[in-house]
Design a protein around this motif. Structure first.
Motif, PDB file in Angstrom:
ATOM      1  N   UNK A 137      37.943 111.621 -23.076  1.00  0.00           N
ATOM      2  CA  UNK A 137      38.233 110.217 -22.786  1.00  0.00           C
ATOM      3  C   UNK A 137      39.204 110.128 -21.600  1.00  0.00           C
ATOM      4  N   UNK A 138      38.878 109.190 -20.664  1.00  0.00           N
ATOM      5  CA  UNK A 138      39.751 108.962 -19.504  1.00  0.00           C
ATOM      6  C   UNK A 138      40.129 107.479 -19.456  1.00  0.00           C
ATOM      7  N   UNK A 139      40.906 107.090 -18.426  1.00  0.00           N
ATOM      8  CA  UNK A 139      41.321 105.690 -18.296  1.00  0.00           C
ATOM      9  C   UNK A 139      40.135 104.768 -18.064  1.00  0.00           C
ATOM     10  N   UNK A 140      39.053 105.296 -17.501  1.00  0.00           N
ATOM     11  CA  UNK A 140      37.880 104.467 -17.206  1.00  0.00           C
ATOM     12  C   UNK A 140      36.894 104.389 -18.378  1.00  0.00           C
ATOM     13  N   UNK A 141      37.189 105.087 -19.472  1.00  0.00           N
ATOM     14  CA  UNK A 141      36.287 105.088 -20.621  1.00  0.00           C
ATOM     15  C   UNK A 141      36.248 103.709 -21.282  1.00  0.00           C
ATOM     16  N   UNK A 142      35.031 103.225 -21.559  1.00  0.00           N
ATOM     17  CA  UNK A 142      34.882 101.930 -22.229  1.00  0.00           C
ATOM     18  C   UNK A 142      34.405 102.071 -23.679  1.00  0.00           C
TER      19      UNK A 142
END
Length: 436
Positions: A422-427
């Motif tokens: 999971x990254x900051x751009x994960x929705x």
């Protein structure tokens, strides 16, 4: 013999009276005499006959004979047919081992399904002597020289105090019919060689051989109880049972005097016999193994690990659909969407669902597999990962992978792949939990 048999039941095996007994009935003289004795003694018996289909016409005639005799005695009979050779080839075991396993597995199934109490077999004193001599010629420890046990769990052998001569005399006097197994006349097997060539000479040298043997067996059995007590005490100190594995801590174990004796006590029941190789394994490098027909003994750093052999099967892929929330086989896993991530553990990961291609796949690892271990830069071969993590051969063989198309998402219970985290751009966050 009938009076002696009934007295033996009353004094040594009184628990058989009033119980539902299943008599292993081959059609040979021993089992037919036991059938007659039990019938005359009014024990509650029924019979079970195995047709192993190893002797063609003879096997079928044995079955017909047993059926006719049970009908005459009004004894309920169960019959089962086994393609023994096929089982032996499939399981890569000897005919003798497979036949024994098939026989007792079926007997126990009959006991459970019909609420019976004990299995009776017709082993007698001469059988016990032959068994001791076989074990002696193969290099046995004390337990192999104590003869056939009168009772082993739900298996009881009421004829152990009786000689073959007594059985033959009873059969002839009481006109008990039986079938001769032609293979008994062959010297192909060690037991028959001892029966036909060695034991007659021993009886000639000592006409009271069986009496002497009974006394020796009694003394050795008492000595064996002392050995068993010591073995259990040491076992609790140095052996850990984990699922189907037994792990022996060598640091503590090798400080014991005569530790090889304990290894024999623990490993002999699993079919091991190459004791020189086992003793060498204790000081060998990691990865070395010794095999029995059913088990593997592995040296892994500071441990010996005992575990069952795994049958070789074709690689199998288990598919997981996108809407699937739970997997029960081959592993217990749960899938659910969450809004944020909590602490990630070896058994729980959080992945970016949009990066996954469904259906996901659970499979075993293969040579050439690689992934991007979480927390590291670059990719690594799975075999190198195993080596760095100090995986034993057993650890590697039991490792499962969760994959998206051809990419490893998770070395299950070990390490997440960096590409799916999971990254900051994960929705869409998918939580995956594995229950060991």
């Amino acid at each position: 013999m009938l009076a002696k048999f009934q007295n033996h039941i009353n004094q040594s095996l009184p628990f058989l009276k009033g119980k539902k007994l299943l008599l292993a009935t081959s059609g040979g003289i021993d089992s037919m005499v036991l059938l007659e004795l039990c019938s005359q003694s009014k024990l509650d018996i029924r019979a079970a006959h195995c047709n192993f289909q190893l002797r063609g016409y003879e096997s079928d005639e044995d079955e017909k004979f047993v059926k006719s005799q049970c009908e005459k005695l009004d004894v309920l009979l169960f019959v089962n047919h086994f393609d023994t050779k096929k089982f032996a080839e499939k399981q890569k075991l000897s005919i003798q081992v497979v036949a024994r396993n098939l026989r007792y597995d079926w007997f126990n199934t009959l006991l459970i399904n019909n609420d019976y109490d004990y299995i009776l077999t017709a082993h007698h004193l001469d059988d016990s002597l032959e068994t001791v001599l076989i074990n002696f010629t193969r290099g046995s420890g004390l337990d192999g020289l104590t003869g056939i046990p009168q009772q082993n769990g739900n298996i009881v052998r009421p004829l152990l105090p009786f000689s073959r001569n007594e059985i033959v005399t009873f059969a002839k006097k009481n006109k008990v019919k039986w079938r001769e197994d032609s293979s008994n006349a062959s010297d192909k097997y060690l037991r028959n060689k001892l029966r036909h060539n060695v034991i007659p000479i021993l009886k000639e040298l000592n006409p009271s051989l069986l009496d002497s043997f009974e006394k020796s067996i009694s003394n050795l059995q008492q000595a064996q109880t002392l050995v068993d007590d010591a073995s259990r005490i040491v076992y609790r100190k140095v052996v850990t049972d984990i699922n189907f594995q037994k792990r022996i801590n060598l640091s503590e174990f090798m400080q014991l005097p005569n530790y090889q004796s304990y290894l024999y006590q623990w490993l002999e029941p699993f079919g091991f016999s190459d004791w020189n190789s086992i003793n060498d394994l204790v000081i060998a490098q990691s990865g070395k193994q010794v095999f029995s027909e059913t088990h593997v003994l592995l040296k892994d750093r500071n441990e010996l690990i005992l575990f069952p052999k795994q049958n070789e099967i074709e690689p199998v892929n288990f598919l997981i659909s996108k809407d699937q929330k739970e997997v029960k086989f081959p592993l217990k896993m749960a899938f659910c969407n969450v809004d944020d991530i909590s602490v990630q553990t070896t058994n729980t990961i959080f992945v970016d669902e949009d990066k996954l291609q469904f259906p996901l796949v659970i499979r075993k690892w293969q040579e050439g597999d690689w992934f991007y271990p979480s927390g590291m830069i670059g990719r690594k071969k799975l075999s190198k990962f195993f080596k760095d993590e100090k995986f034993s051969l057993l650890d590697k063989s039991s490792t499962w992978l969760l994959c998206s198309e051809n990419q490893i998402v998770w070395v299950i219970g070990k390490r997440l792949d960096e590409q799916f985290k999971v990254t900051e751009s994960t929705t869409k966050i998918l939580k995956i939990n594995y229950t060991a």
